[in-house]
Each structure stands twice: as structure tokens, then as C-alpha cells.
Design a protein around this motif. Structure first.
Motif, mmCIF file in Angstrom:
data_model
loop_
_atom_site.group_PDB
_atom_site.id
_atom_site.type_symbol
_atom_site.label_atom_id
_atom_site.label_comp_id
_atom_site.label_asym_id
_atom_site.label_seq_id
_atom_site.Cartn_x
_atom_site.Cartn_y
_atom_site.Cartn_z
ATOM 1 N N LEU A 1 0.812 -1.202 0.000
ATOM 2 C CA LEU A 1 0.000 0.000 0.000
ATOM 3 C C LEU A 1 0.852 1.262 0.000
ATOM 4 O O LEU A 1 1.855 1.344 0.678
ATOM 5 C CB LEU A 1 -0.895 0.017 1.249
ATOM 6 N N THR B 1 -4.731 2.490 -1.451
ATOM 7 C CA THR B 1 -4.934 2.916 -0.074
ATOM 8 C C THR B 1 -4.884 4.430 -0.004
ATOM 9 O O THR B 1 -4.307 5.089 -0.872
ATOM 10 C CB THR B 1 -3.877 2.316 0.858
ATOM 11 N N THR C 1 -13.140 -2.699 2.567
ATOM 12 C CA THR C 1 -12.096 -1.798 3.053
ATOM 13 C C THR C 1 -11.494 -2.309 4.352
ATOM 14 O O THR C 1 -12.134 -3.017 5.126
ATOM 15 C CB THR C 1 -12.644 -0.383 3.284
ATOM 16 N N HIS D 1 -5.321 -5.949 -3.773
ATOM 17 C CA HIS D 1 -5.331 -4.587 -3.227
ATOM 18 C C HIS D 1 -5.541 -3.599 -4.359
ATOM 19 O O HIS D 1 -4.843 -3.629 -5.366
ATOM 20 C CB HIS D 1 -4.000 -4.304 -2.530
ATOM 21 N N ALA E 1 -7.383 0.943 3.216
ATOM 22 C CA ALA E 1 -7.037 0.139 2.050
ATOM 23 C C ALA E 1 -8.313 -0.429 1.443
ATOM 24 O O ALA E 1 -9.200 -0.880 2.160
ATOM 25 C CB ALA E 1 -6.109 -0.999 2.447
#
Length: 261
Positions: free
Chosen positions: A8, A90, A56, A87, A104
Motif C-alpha cells: 500500500l 490505499t 475496506t 489490493h 485500504a
């Protein structure tokens, strides 16, 4: 057994958080800590067979010099280590000189759950369901960093469907009403819904304008089917309600209105 790790980068956005679970094990340097974590707004992550599920992970992070970034975050089943999750990015928002909330955005695509662990002996895509944990590595402006394990726990569950059909319609007063239904749940191996067998399900009734209450229970058979008979005394709606399990969502069918004459 493998874990999918999501790296992230910090940016800026608003996030909310609630206390979940403290880190079971952590290492690093300095006073930076993840003090709060919330996953999917505090709700279970429900995954079906078609739609990609986004959710999230919001982390409240504190350090006396201020938060610099989230280096990495990962989520995976805490029992077997499976984590077929992507992912998507973020973002972080500074809420004080010492505190930031970083969120994230993750996703699980049911179309590739099965292929995720196909190289592992005895792999079962449905073993992905269950209790998951969140790990993260965070960094502060003064060089402090912390590798935090199990900063949050949440459940990933298989989606379920439930039907109801009450017959005959209409029914004479004092007559026998037969209520049937079927309980199915997502199978991530073939991306279809299959019968969920040997499950106790509640049969519920409500009068027009009233609230549902449980009348009796029934157990799904080898094809996921439900069947119960009741005496028809007044018009109203009938439905089945399943409370769910640790790996399958709870689900309530649409009510079937029946007129008693």
C-alpha cells in the motif's frame, strides 16, 4: 499454502474505524502503533459466485512524530493462510499531528479463488471461508516502524440463497398449508450454488402489518429442500430464515403471502 500480500502507498481520504483486535505479535522500532482496525465497516465479507466483492480495511495509526505511510497490508484466513485478495489502493487522512486514518480497498474475485491454491495438495477453494486476520507494516516520520500481526479479525463467508413457497393459495380456514423452500450456498470450485444440507432453518409467520415470529423449524434434506405443514388460521405471510454458520452467510427468504378464506 500461500498468502497474497498487498503493498500500500499512502494518499489522502476519509475513513472510519472501530476497535477490533489488538496485535497478537508485533516487532519494529519506536512508538508507532496501529490502535484501531475495522474491516468492511464491521460487517462480514460475503462472496458469491459472480460479482467481485470489494471491502475496506481502515486503520487508525499513531506516532508522536506523525504517520508517514503504510508500507504493506495483507489479509488471509488465520487457520490455513489462504488469502486470495487483491489490493486496489490505499489512502490516508491526517486527523491530528500524531494520528492518521489509512484505508485500504481490497477485492475478492470468486472467478479466481479456485486457481489461487490449485498447486496445493488437497486444495479446496471453499476453505477460503472462515475467520481472516489483517497484518500491516506502518512507518512514522521519525523513522519508527512497526510490523503488526493480527491487528484485525473478520469473517469471509459464502453467499447463500433461500426460497419459500406456501400452498395452496388461497387456503380454507382450518386447512393444511404446506410451506416448502430450498437453501443453497456458493461453491467457489465450480462457481455455482449447491444445496446446503442438514441445516436447521426457522419457519416464520406474520399477520398483515405485524412482525415475523418463528412457528417451527425444519432441517434441509440431501437436496437442500425444506418442508413443513401448518394449520391455516389467518391470512399472512410465511418465510424461511437461516441463521448462518461460521463460513456461510445468514439469509432470509422473501415472504409468501397467503389468503385464508
Amino acid at each position: 499454502m500461500c498468502r497474497r500480500i498487498a503493498v500500500l502507498a499512502a494518499a489522502g481520504a476519509v475513513a472510519t474505524a472501530v476497535v477490533v483486535a489488538p496485535a497478537a505479535h508485533a516487532e519494529g522500532r519506536g512508538d508507532i502503533r496501529v490502535t484501531r482496525t475495522v474491516v468492511n465497516g464491521g460487517s462480514n465479507v460475503i462472496v458469491g459466485v459472480t460479482n467481485v466483492k470489494k471491502f475496506t480495511i481502515a486503520m487508525t495509526i499513531k506516532d508522536n512524530s506523525g504517520v508517514k505511510r503504510v508500507h504493506s497490508v495483507s489479509a488471509f484466513n488465520r487457520t490455513n493462510g489462504y488469502g486470495p485478495v487483491d489490493h486496489l489502493g490505499t489512502s490516508c487522512k491526517k486527523v491530528s499531528t500524531t494520528t492518521s486514518v489509512c484505508t485500504a480497498t481490497m477485492q475478492i474475485d470468486p472467478a479466481w479463488i479456485d486457481s489461487y491454491g490449485s498447486g496445493n495438495e488437497g486444495w479446496d477453494a471453499n476453505a477460503v471461508a472462515g475467520t481472516w486476520r489483517v497484518d500491516a507494516t506502518v512507518a512514522a516520520n521519525d523513522g519508527d516502524y512497526w510490523i503488526s500481526d493480527a491487528i484485525g479479525l473478520f469473517k469471509v463467508k459464502r453467499a447463500a440463497t433461500l426460497t419459500t413457497d406456501a400452498t395452496p393459495e388461497p387456503v380454507r380456514k382450518g386447512g393444511t398449508l404446506t410451506v416448502t423452500g430450498k437453501l443453497s450456498r456458493a461453491n467457489w470450485t465450480d462457481l455455482k450454488y449447491h444445496a446446503f444440507t442438514k441445516q436447521v432453518v426457522k419457519l416464520q409467520y406474520k399477520k398483515p402489518g405485524g412482525a415475523y415470529s418463528t412457528v417451527k423449524t425444519a432441517t434441509t434434506d440431501s437436496r437442500g429442500h425444506l418442508r413443513a405443514t401448518v394449520k391455516a388460521t389467518a391470512s399472512g405471510s410465511w418465510r424461511w430464515a437461516f441463521l448462518g454458520t461460521t463460513t456461510t452467510m445468514k439469509v432470509v427468504s422473501t415472504g409468501d403471502a397467503v389468503t385464508v378464506k
